[in-house]
Design an enzyme around this catalytic site. Structure first.
Site, PDB file in Angstrom:
ATOM      1  N   LYS A  86      11.031  39.939  49.504  1.00  0.00           N
ATOM      2  CA  LYS A  86      10.999  40.499  48.158  1.00  0.00           C
ATOM      3  C   LYS A  86      11.443  39.430  47.165  1.00  0.00           C
ATOM      4  O   LYS A  86      12.515  38.826  47.313  1.00  0.00           O
ATOM      5  CB  LYS A  86      11.908  41.720  48.066  1.00  0.00           C
ATOM      6  CG  LYS A  86      11.357  42.920  48.838  1.00  0.00           C
ATOM      7  CD  LYS A  86      12.314  44.076  48.852  1.00  0.00           C
ATOM      8  CE  LYS A  86      12.514  44.711  47.494  1.00  0.00           C
ATOM      9  NZ  LYS A  86      13.393  45.918  47.600  1.00  0.00           N
TER      10      LYS A  86
HETATM   11  O1  G3P Z   1      14.507  48.813  46.283  1.00  0.00           O
HETATM   12  C1  G3P Z   1      14.381  48.755  44.910  1.00  0.00           C
HETATM   13  C2  G3P Z   1      14.156  50.076  44.224  1.00  0.00           C
HETATM   14  O2  G3P Z   1      13.812  51.065  45.114  1.00  0.00           O
HETATM   15  C3  G3P Z   1      15.257  50.425  43.260  1.00  0.00           C
HETATM   16  O3  G3P Z   1      15.576  51.757  43.289  1.00  0.00           O
HETATM   17  O4  G3P Z   1      17.070  53.654  42.855  1.00  0.00           O
HETATM   18  O5  G3P Z   1      17.870  51.344  42.366  1.00  0.00           O
HETATM   19  O6  G3P Z   1      16.129  52.385  40.924  1.00  0.00           O
HETATM   20  P1  G3P Z   1      16.720  52.319  42.288  1.00  0.00           P
END
Ligand code: G3P
Length: 194
Positions: A86
């Site tokens: 990533k």
């Molecule tokens: O893995 C990255 C993404 O899923 C971020 O999620 O919940 O931190 O907005 P969140």
């Protein structure tokens, strides 16, 4: 729509691959730090749970291009085939994406907020682009709309890069993304169960 689980929690991953049709696990530095311990050991444990054939997505933490490329190579050497790196989108991220693609390393361009970023990442050689659906909604943008724009743009131009939609807070968002043409999604354990 193909599904990943978005967590570094080993119990959640064990349960996820036992009961759900998951093609892999996505992690990020925040998720890994939340579990405590050595993140390298956690990643090795995740690979052991999911086996060699599911995908494991791991984010680089370095910020300079050369170091990001070295770190990516070390991650792939450690975790084996079906490991994707990533890379946060941005000028350096696009540079690193092109270099990793040249080396045959799969890249998930992450923290995508616009269709323009997604197009650039795809052309740089990313295998996946990861738009942040809920975070877009949180800033009064349209997460599902961005996924739709990306999916349509890729379809019109015959681009093979897949949309790996991320940042979900509800199953309803996931289904709306699926209807909008999102190819894959990564779900936190509670949203997956929901
Ligand atoms: O893995 C990255 C993404 O899923 C971020 O999620 O919940 O931190 O907005 P969140």
């Amino acid at each position: 729509m193909k599904l990943f689980i978005d967590t570094a929690n080993l119990d959640a991953i064990r349960e996820g691959v036992k009961y759900y049709p998951l093609i892999g696990v996505t992690t990020n530095p925040t998720l890994l730090s939340r579990e405590g311990g050595d993140p390298v050991e956690t990643l090795k444990a995740i690979r052991a749970i999911i086996g060699p054939d599911r995908e494991l997505h791991v984010q680089v933490t370095e910020t300079e291009a050369d170091k990001m490329i070295e770190e990516a190579q070390a991650i792939v050497a450690l975790l084996g085939k079906n490991t994707f790196i990533k890379v946060p989108v941005g000028e350096v991220g696009l540079q690193v994406t092109a270099a990793l693609a040249e080396l045959g390393i799969g890249v998930t361009e992450t923290a995508i907020f616009t269709a323009g970023q997604a197009m650039l990442a795809a052309r740089a050689g990313a295998s996946y682009v990861a738009p942040y659906v809920n975070r877009l909604d949180n800033i009064l943008a349209d997460g599902v709309g961005v996924v739709s724009d990306i999916a349509q743009t890729f379809a019109v131009h015959g681009i093979g890069t897949e949309v790996l939609a991320a940042s979900f807070k509800s199953p309803e968002q996931v289904i709306r993304v699926a209807l909008a043409g999102g190819h894959t999604a990564t779900l936190p354990p509670d949203v997956l169960k929901g």
